[in-house]
Design a protein around this motif. Structure first.
Motif, PDB file in Angstrom:
ATOM      1  N   GLU A  57      -7.327  -3.645  -5.324  1.00 53.69           N
ATOM      2  CA  GLU A  57      -7.296  -2.191  -5.321  1.00 53.69           C
ATOM      3  C   GLU A  57      -5.880  -1.689  -4.978  1.00 53.69           C
ATOM      4  O   GLU A  57      -5.302  -0.888  -5.700  1.00 53.69           O
ATOM      5  N   GLN A  58      -5.319  -2.245  -3.887  1.00 51.55           N
ATOM      6  CA  GLN A  58      -3.966  -1.836  -3.483  1.00 51.55           C
ATOM      7  C   GLN A  58      -2.940  -2.195  -4.548  1.00 51.55           C
ATOM      8  O   GLN A  58      -2.012  -1.456  -4.805  1.00 51.55           O
ATOM      9  N   ARG A  59      -3.149  -3.375  -5.143  1.00 49.38           N
ATOM     10  CA  ARG A  59      -2.173  -3.887  -6.097  1.00 49.38           C
ATOM     11  C   ARG A  59      -1.925  -2.904  -7.225  1.00 49.38           C
ATOM     12  O   ARG A  59      -0.812  -2.615  -7.593  1.00 49.38           O
ATOM     13  N   VAL A  60      -3.006  -2.392  -7.793  1.00 45.61           N
ATOM     14  CA  VAL A  60      -2.822  -1.506  -8.935  1.00 45.61           C
ATOM     15  C   VAL A  60      -2.586  -0.065  -8.514  1.00 45.61           C
ATOM     16  O   VAL A  60      -2.029   0.712  -9.260  1.00 45.61           O
ATOM     17  N   ARG A  61      -2.984   0.261  -7.288  1.00 43.29           N
ATOM     18  CA  ARG A  61      -2.827   1.643  -6.847  1.00 43.29           C
ATOM     19  C   ARG A  61      -1.400   1.959  -6.411  1.00 43.29           C
ATOM     20  O   ARG A  61      -0.966   3.086  -6.485  1.00 43.29           O
ATOM     21  N   MET A  62      -0.705   0.940  -5.875  1.00 49.33           N
ATOM     22  CA  MET A  62       0.668   1.169  -5.419  1.00 49.33           C
ATOM     23  C   MET A  62       1.526   1.532  -6.619  1.00 49.33           C
ATOM     24  O   MET A  62       1.671   0.742  -7.534  1.00 49.33           O
ATOM     25  N   PRO A  63       2.096   2.726  -6.642  1.00 51.92           N
ATOM     26  CA  PRO A  63       2.874   3.069  -7.823  1.00 51.92           C
ATOM     27  C   PRO A  63       4.090   2.160  -7.980  1.00 51.92           C
ATOM     28  O   PRO A  63       4.689   1.740  -6.997  1.00 51.92           O
ATOM     29  N   ILE A  64       4.402   1.880  -9.221  1.00 49.12           N
ATOM     30  CA  ILE A  64       5.595   1.089  -9.513  1.00 49.12           C
ATOM     31  C   ILE A  64       6.735   2.066  -9.710  1.00 49.12           C
ATOM     32  O   ILE A  64       6.703   2.894 -10.607  1.00 49.12           O
ATOM     33  N   GLU A  65       7.713   1.976  -8.870  1.00 43.83           N
ATOM     34  CA  GLU A  65       8.785   2.957  -8.904  1.00 43.83           C
ATOM     35  C   GLU A  65       9.797   2.580  -9.989  1.00 43.83           C
ATOM     36  O   GLU A  65      10.290   1.465 -10.038  1.00 43.83           O
ATOM     37  N   ILE A  66      10.053   3.514 -10.912  1.00 39.68           N
ATOM     38  CA  ILE A  66      11.072   3.262 -11.934  1.00 39.68           C
ATOM     39  C   ILE A  66      12.357   3.930 -11.471  1.00 39.68           C
ATOM     40  O   ILE A  66      12.389   5.140 -11.294  1.00 39.68           O
ATOM     41  N   LYS A 117       5.864  -7.142 -15.520  1.00 35.77           N
ATOM     42  CA  LYS A 117       6.399  -8.192 -14.650  1.00 35.77           C
ATOM     43  C   LYS A 117       6.107  -7.861 -13.177  1.00 35.77           C
ATOM     44  O   LYS A 117       5.671  -8.702 -12.410  1.00 35.77           O
ATOM     45  N   GLU A 118       6.341  -6.607 -12.836  1.00 41.43           N
ATOM     46  CA  GLU A 118       6.089  -6.159 -11.469  1.00 41.43           C
ATOM     47  C   GLU A 118       4.622  -6.402 -11.098  1.00 41.43           C
ATOM     48  O   GLU A 118       4.304  -6.907 -10.025  1.00 41.43           O
ATOM     49  N   LEU A 119       3.727  -6.070 -12.041  1.00 41.43           N
ATOM     50  CA  LEU A 119       2.297  -6.260 -11.769  1.00 41.43           C
ATOM     51  C   LEU A 119       1.964  -7.727 -11.563  1.00 41.43           C
ATOM     52  O   LEU A 119       1.161  -8.087 -10.712  1.00 41.43           O
ATOM     53  N   GLN A 120       2.629  -8.561 -12.368  1.00 43.90           N
ATOM     54  CA  GLN A 120       2.394  -9.994 -12.282  1.00 43.90           C
ATOM     55  C   GLN A 120       2.809 -10.527 -10.908  1.00 43.90           C
ATOM     56  O   GLN A 120       2.097 -11.281 -10.276  1.00 43.90           O
TER      57      GLN A 120
END
Ligand code: CUO
Length: 676
Positions: free
Chosen positions: A174-183, A161-164
C-alpha cells in the motif's frame, strides 16, 4: 457478471494500459472475444482466474469488422506520427471507419478489435478523435491523456524503475504505490544551456496536454465533417500565435532574447534538445538533437517519405507570392482573394496544411513537413534505424526549443498577410457611449495591480497508463508554475441605452529584450489573451468583477491534475473537455523584482461581435483557443482583435492606440513578481 456492449464503462476501459493485451482484463473488464480478435500468440490462452471477479463482455463470434487493411500495416511496436504522410493516411482511414459506423455496438466492437491488433498509438489517437466527433459519444469523458500515456509527458521508464526498486524496500504494498514518485524539475538539462531556463514552460504537462487536445479537436485529416470546422485555419494561426506570444513573455521573465524565427533552413541549428522521454509502447528512447544539427533532404523508405528541402523553398516562395498578390490559386486555376474576412482562414489551411487546403499541389504542406524535417534531423535516410524526435508528435513537440522557432517562422507568414489588410480605425475600435473609467487587478490583501507566481507541486495518478504494473494507484509528483488567483475590477460608464458589450483583456511585456519600452508595432505580437466575456450594460455606471479562474482561455486546474482513479470519477467526467490552456499557466512567471507589463482592457461593440447561434454546449470554458465543440467560433471579430493587425500610421505606442475609439479602451502598468 456479464455486461452489455452498450455499457459506457467499456469506452473508458478501452483507453487503459494501451500496451497490454486484451486477455489481461483491460480497465478491469474481461473481454471475451472471437479468436480472430487476438494476436496468434494469445489465441489459445484462456482468461486468467485472477480476473475472475471482473465484469465480462462478450463479443459474438460472427462479428464483422470493416476493412482495416491499411491501418493494420503499422506494426504494434512502431512509433506513430501524423506528420508522416503514410501514417496520416492510416489515421484518416481509421477515423473514417470509426466515425462512419452507424451502429454504436459496431463502433465498440471495432474499437475492441483495433485495441487488440493495431498499433496502440494510432488507435488511441483515432479512437479519441472518433469519440469527440460521433454524435453518440461526444459527451463521453476522454481520459487525461498524460495519465494513460505517461511516456509522452514524463519519464515513464524512470517511474517504472523507481517502482521496481521500491519492491524490495521494507514497506507495505500500500505504501509502496501510494508514496508519490517525485519528478525533479530539471530532469532534462541544466542552466548551462540558457534555453533550459524556460524548460519548465516547454515541458509543462498541462501545456503539452493542451496542444495534444487541440490537435485532437482540430485534426488536419479525416472525413469532411471532422476536419471542416468553422474558422479552423484561422484558429490554427491564432492558437499557435498565442503560444509564441506566451513563450516570449516567459523568455523575458527569464532574461532571454525573444524567439528567433527559423528562416535560414540551410544553417545549423544552435539549440539542442535531449528529451529524456522513453516510450514504453514503441519500445524506444526519443532521439535527442545535438547542437548545430543541420536539416537535410529526407529519404526514408520505411515510412515511404521522401522530401526535398527545395520543395519546401518552392512552397514558401509561392505562398509569399500569393500573400503579396492578395489571392491564391485553386485547383481549377481560378483565383480566390485573401480577403479581410476569411483570407487568414484560407491561409491557415494552406500553411498547415489541412485537408481543406485550396491547392495542395501548388502550396504543399509547409508546416507539417517542417515538423518532419526537424523530427528526422538525426537520421534523414534511416541509416541508423532511428525514428522521429519529439517535434514529430503533437503530444511532445512543445518540449523542444525548435518548435517555437519553427512556429515563429510560420507565424511570420501569417503576419505578412495581416500586414496587407486595412488598419483598424475608430469605426472598428470604438463603442460610442461606452467608457472604461478604470480597470484594476486585485489579489487578496495585496497592493492592487501586483501579481504573484510561485512553484507548486501537484500529483498525477498513472495506474491507467503504466502497462504491466500492479493495478494499484501510482502517483507522481511534479513541480510546476502557479499564480495567486486575482480578480479584475472594471468600471464602465454607459451614457446611452441598455446594450451588450464584449470585454477583451490582454497583457504584454512593457520592455523588450534590450530593456527598452516597446513600440506598439512590436508589442502587438506579444499580447497574450487573458479573458473575453460578455457583459450587459445598463444605462449608467457599472463595476464588473471577474475572477482570473473564469478565463476564456483556460481549463480548470482539476482537468490537468484530476485524480484519474476510475472509482472516484465525478459527474464532471461526463462533459470533460481537455482542450484549453492550463489554468496554472495563465500568467508568465515574472521576475523576483517584478516584471513590468501592460494590461489592456477593451469593451467592444457587441453588434460587431455577435455570432447568431443557439448555444447548448457545456464544453465552452476555453473557447478563445479551442472554439466551442460543434458550434461556430463564438466571436465574429478576427481572432486576436484588436492586435491582429498593425496599428495605423502614426500610432506608435499603446498609449496612443487607446486614444482611438472613444474611451472604450484602457491600459495600465502592472507587475508580475515571482517568489521562489
Ligand atoms: Cu501545433 Cu506545429 O501545429 O504543432
Amino acid at each position: 457478471q456479464q455486461i452489455q456492449l452498450t455499457d459506457r464503462s467499456i469506452l473508458s476501459a478501452l483507453f487503459d494500459r494501451p500496451g497490454e493485451p486484451l486477455v489481461n482484463a483491460i480497465g478491469n473488464i474481461r473481454f471475451n472475444v472471437p479468436p480472430n480478435f487476438l494476436p496468434t500468440t494469445y489465441r489459445n490462452v484462456t482468461l486468467e482466474n485472477r480476473f475472475g471477479t471482473s465484469p465480462q463482455v462478450t463479443i459474438p463470434n460472427n462479428t464483422i469488422i470493416p476493412d482495416l487493411s491499411l491501418p493494420i500495416q503499422l506494426r504494434r511496436n512502431e512509433p506513430f506520427s501524423l506528420f508522416i504522410p503514410m501514417h496520416r493516411k492510416m489515421a484518416a482511414r481509421l477515423i473514417d471507419v470509426l466515425v462512419g459506423l452507424k451502429k454504436y455496438e459496431d463502433f465498440v466492437t471495432t474499437v475492441v478489435y483495433c485495441r487488440s491488433l493495431l498499433n496502440p498509438l494510432l488507435v488511441s489517437y483515432a479512437y479519441s478523435v472518433a469519440i469527440l466527433h460521433r454524435n453518440d459519444t461526444r459527451n463521453q469523458a476522454l481520459p487525461n491523456f498524460a495519465c494513460i500515456n505517461p511516456g509522452r509527458f514524463l519519464s515513464a521508464r524512470g517511474i517504472a524503475k523507481e517502482l521496481q526498486e521500491r519492491t524490495n524496500a521494507p514497506i507495505t504494498d500500500e505504501q509502496r504505490v501510494r508514496m508519490p514518485i517525485e519528478i525533479p524539475m530539471d530532469f532534462t538539462g541544466t542552466d548551462l544551456d540558457v534555453e533550459h531556463r524556460v524548460a519548465y514552460f516547454r515541458e509543462d504537462v498541462g501545456i503539452n496536454l493542451h496542444h495534444w487536445n487541440w490537435h485532437l479537436v482540430y485534426p488536419f485529416e479525416g472525413p469532411r465533417e471532422v476536419v471542416d470546422k468553422d474558422r479552423r485555419g484561422e484558429l490554427f494561426f491564432y492558437m499557435h500565435q498565442q503560444i509564441i506570444a506566451r513563450y516570449n513573455f516567459e523568455r523575458l521573465s527569464n532574461k532571454l532574447k525573444l524567439v528567433q524565427r527559423f528562416i535560414n533552413w540551410r544553417e545549423p541549428i544552435p539549440e539542442a534538445y535531449f528529451p529524456k522521454l522513453d516510450s514504453m509502447l514503441a519500445s524506444r528512447v526519443w532521439p535527442p538533437r545535438q547542437a548545430f544539427a543541420l536539416i537535410r533532404d529526407i529519404a526514408r523508405p520505411v515510412e515511404q517519405t521522401y522530401i526535398d528541402l527545395q520543395d519546401m523553398e518552392r512552397w514558401r516562395e509561392r505562398i509569399f507570392q500569393a500573400i503579396h498578390d492578395g489571392r491564391v490559386q485553386n485547383v481549377n486555376g481560378s483565383f480566390v482573394p485573401l480577403s479581410e474576412r476569411n483570407g487568414i482562414d484560407i491561409l491557415g489551411n494552406i500553411l498547415e496544411a489541412s485537408d481543406l487546403s485550396i491547392n495542395p499541389n501548388l502550396y504543399g504542406n509547409l508546416h507539417n513537413v517542417g515538423h518532419l524535417l526537424l523530427g528526422f534531423i538525426h537520421d534523414p535516410d534511416h541509416r541508423h534505424l532511428e525514428s522521429f524526435g519529439v517535434i514529430g508528435d503533437s503530444a511532445t513537440a512543445m518540449r523542444d526549443p525548435i518548435f517555437y522557432r519553427w512556429h515563429a517562422f510560420i507565424d511570420d507568414l501569417f503576419q505578412e498577410h495581416k500586414n496587407t489588410l486595412p488598419r483598424y480605425t475608430d469605426r472598428h475600435l470604438g463603442y460610442p457611449g461606452i467608457t472604461i473609467k478604470s480597470a484594476e487587478l486585485l489579489t487578496n490583501g495585496k497592493q492592487p495591480n501586483i501579481l504573484n507566481t510561485f512553484w507548486q507541486k501537484s500529483d498525477l495518478e498513472l495506474s491507467r497508463g503504466l502497462d504491466f504494473l500492479p493495478q494499484a494507484q501510482i502517483f507522481v509528483r511534479i513541480t510546476h508554475l502557479q499564480y495567486t488567483p486575482f480578480v479584475y475590477r472594471i468600471r464602465v460608464q454607459n451614457s446611452g441605452k441598455e446594450r451588450m458589450g464584449t470585454v477583451r483583456i490582454f497583457m504584454a511585456p512593457h520592455f523588450d529584450d534590450r530593456g527598452l519600452p516597446m513600440r506598439l508595432r512590436q508589442q502587438r505580437g506579444l499580447f497574450i489573451e487573458l479573458d473575453r466575456f460578455l457583459v450587459l450594460l445598463k444605462s449608467g455606471d457599472h463595476t464588473f468583477i471577474r475572477n482570473s479562474t473564469q478565463s476564456s482561455v483556460t481549463i480548470p486546474y482539476e482537468r490537468t491534475f484530476r485524480n484519474q482513479d476510475r472509482n472516484q470519477a465525478t459527474s464532471e467526467d461526463t462533459n470533460y473537455c481537455g482542450c484549453g490552456w492550463p489554468q496554472h499557466m495563465l500568467l508568465p512567471k515574472g521576475t523576483p523584482d517584478g516584471l513590468q507589463a501592460d494590461l489592456f482592457v477593451m469593451v467592444s461593440n457587441y453588434a460587431d461581435d455577435q455570432v447568431n447561434q443557439r448555444s447548448t454546449n457545456m464544453c465552452r470554458d476555453a473557447s478563445s483557443y479551442c472554439g466551442v465543440r460543434g458550434e461556430k467560433y463564438p466571436d465574429r471579430r478576427a481572432m486576436g482583435f484588436p492586435f491582429d493587425r498593425p496599428p495605423t500610421e502614426g500610432v506608435e505606442t499603446l498609449e496612443s492606440f487607446k486614444q482611438l475609439g472613444n474611451g472604450n479602451m484602457f491600459s495600465r502598468r502592472v507587475a508580475i513578481f515571482h517568489t521562489r
